[in-house]
Write a protein that holds these residues in place. Structure first.
Motif, short mmCIF file in Angstrom:
data_model
loop_
_atom_site.label_atom_id
_atom_site.label_comp_id
_atom_site.label_asym_id
_atom_site.label_seq_id
_atom_site.Cartn_x
_atom_site.Cartn_y
_atom_site.Cartn_z
N CYS A 156 1.73 9.62 3.04
CA CYS A 156 2.04 8.20 2.83
C CYS A 156 2.68 7.58 4.07
CB CYS A 156 2.97 8.03 1.63
SG CYS A 156 2.20 8.37 0.02
N ASN A 157 3.56 8.33 4.72
CA ASN A 157 4.22 7.82 5.91
C ASN A 157 3.26 7.67 7.08
OD1 ASN A 157 6.64 7.58 4.61
ND2 ASN A 157 7.49 9.48 5.41
N ILE A 158 2.31 8.58 7.21
CA ILE A 158 1.31 8.48 8.27
C ILE A 158 0.43 7.24 8.06
CG2 ILE A 158 -0.79 9.56 9.19
CD1 ILE A 158 0.67 12.27 8.81
N VAL A 159 0.02 7.03 6.82
CA VAL A 159 -0.80 5.85 6.52
C VAL A 159 -0.01 4.57 6.74
CG1 VAL A 159 -1.97 4.62 4.64
CG2 VAL A 159 -2.31 7.08 4.92
N LEU A 160 1.26 4.55 6.35
CA LEU A 160 2.10 3.37 6.55
C LEU A 160 2.28 3.09 8.04
CD1 LEU A 160 3.95 1.12 5.48
CD2 LEU A 160 5.81 2.80 5.41
N GLY A 161 2.50 4.12 8.82
CA GLY A 161 2.65 3.94 10.27
C GLY A 161 1.39 3.41 10.92
N ALA A 162 0.24 3.92 10.50
CA ALA A 162 -1.03 3.44 11.06
C ALA A 162 -1.28 1.98 10.66
CB ALA A 162 -2.17 4.33 10.57
N CYS A 163 -0.94 1.63 9.45
CA CYS A 163 -1.12 0.25 8.99
C CYS A 163 -0.21 -0.69 9.77
CB CYS A 163 -0.82 0.17 7.49
SG CYS A 163 -1.12 -1.45 6.76
N ASN A 164 1.04 -0.31 9.95
CA ASN A 164 1.98 -1.15 10.70
C ASN A 164 1.53 -1.30 12.16
OD1 ASN A 164 3.64 -1.60 8.52
ND2 ASN A 164 4.98 0.10 8.98
N LYS A 165 0.99 -0.24 12.73
CA LYS A 165 0.49 -0.30 14.10
C LYS A 165 -0.69 -1.27 14.19
CE LYS A 165 -1.16 2.66 17.82
NZ LYS A 165 -1.53 4.05 18.19
N ALA A 166 -1.55 -1.26 13.20
CA ALA A 166 -2.71 -2.15 13.19
C ALA A 166 -2.29 -3.62 13.05
CB ALA A 166 -3.65 -1.77 12.05
N CYS A 167 -1.14 -3.88 12.47
CA CYS A 167 -0.66 -5.25 12.30
C CYS A 167 -0.29 -5.90 13.64
CB CYS A 167 0.55 -5.28 11.37
SG CYS A 167 0.14 -4.99 9.65
N THR A 168 -0.06 -5.11 14.66
CA THR A 168 0.31 -5.66 15.96
C THR A 168 -0.78 -6.60 16.48
OG1 THR A 168 1.53 -3.64 16.40
CG2 THR A 168 1.06 -5.04 18.28
N VAL A 169 -2.02 -6.28 16.18
CA VAL A 169 -3.14 -7.13 16.60
C VAL A 169 -3.01 -8.53 15.99
CG1 VAL A 169 -5.64 -7.41 16.53
CG2 VAL A 169 -4.64 -5.15 16.92
N ALA A 211 0.83 -1.21 0.00
CA ALA A 211 0.00 0.00 0.00
C ALA A 211 0.86 1.26 0.00
CB ALA A 211 -0.94 -0.01 1.21
N ALA A 212 1.95 1.25 0.76
CA ALA A 212 2.85 2.40 0.79
C ALA A 212 3.49 2.62 -0.58
CB ALA A 212 3.91 2.21 1.85
N THR A 213 3.89 1.54 -1.22
CA THR A 213 4.47 1.65 -2.56
C THR A 213 3.46 2.24 -3.54
OG1 THR A 213 5.88 -0.24 -2.11
CG2 THR A 213 5.59 0.37 -4.41
N ALA A 214 2.22 1.80 -3.44
CA ALA A 214 1.17 2.35 -4.31
C ALA A 214 0.94 3.83 -4.01
CB ALA A 214 -0.12 1.57 -4.11
N CYS A 215 0.99 4.20 -2.74
CA CYS A 215 0.81 5.60 -2.35
C CYS A 215 1.93 6.47 -2.94
CB CYS A 215 0.79 5.71 -0.82
SG CYS A 215 0.52 7.37 -0.19
#
Length: 85
Positions: free
Chosen positions: A65-78, A38-42
């Motif tokens: 793009c970096n904010i979205v990537l950070g939020a996505c990575n944070k969501a992966c913790t679950v 997703a970050a690459t696409a952004c």
């Protein structure tokens, strides 16, 4: 009638007792891969490339793009902590 070996019986017994497998690390890695895609696409949509950016020269699309990537990575913790049936 063929007799089952002791190891086969042990595996069958264990499989009948275990109800969930802990597949968190695999799910986590899959999630991280999707975030990177997703970050690459952004970045591609904004006509940018992953690179080192000097302080003070960061544009708004890079920040977004970096904010979205950070939020996505944070969501992966679950996914890392969740048991997978």
């Amino acid at each position: 009638m063929k007799l089952l070996s002791l190891s086969t019986i042990a595996v069958l017994l264990l499989a009948s007792v275990v109800t969930k497998a802990q597949a968190g690390p695999i799910s986590y890695q899959t999630c991280q891969s999707h975030c990177a895609t997703a970050a690459t696409a952004c970045y591609t949509t904004a006509y940018l490339a992953f690179a080192v950016v000097l302080p003070g020269t960061v544009s708004d699309p890079i920040l977004a793009c970096n904010i979205v990537l950070g939020a996505c990575n944070k969501a992966c913790t679950v996914a890392l902590l969740a048991p997978t049936p």
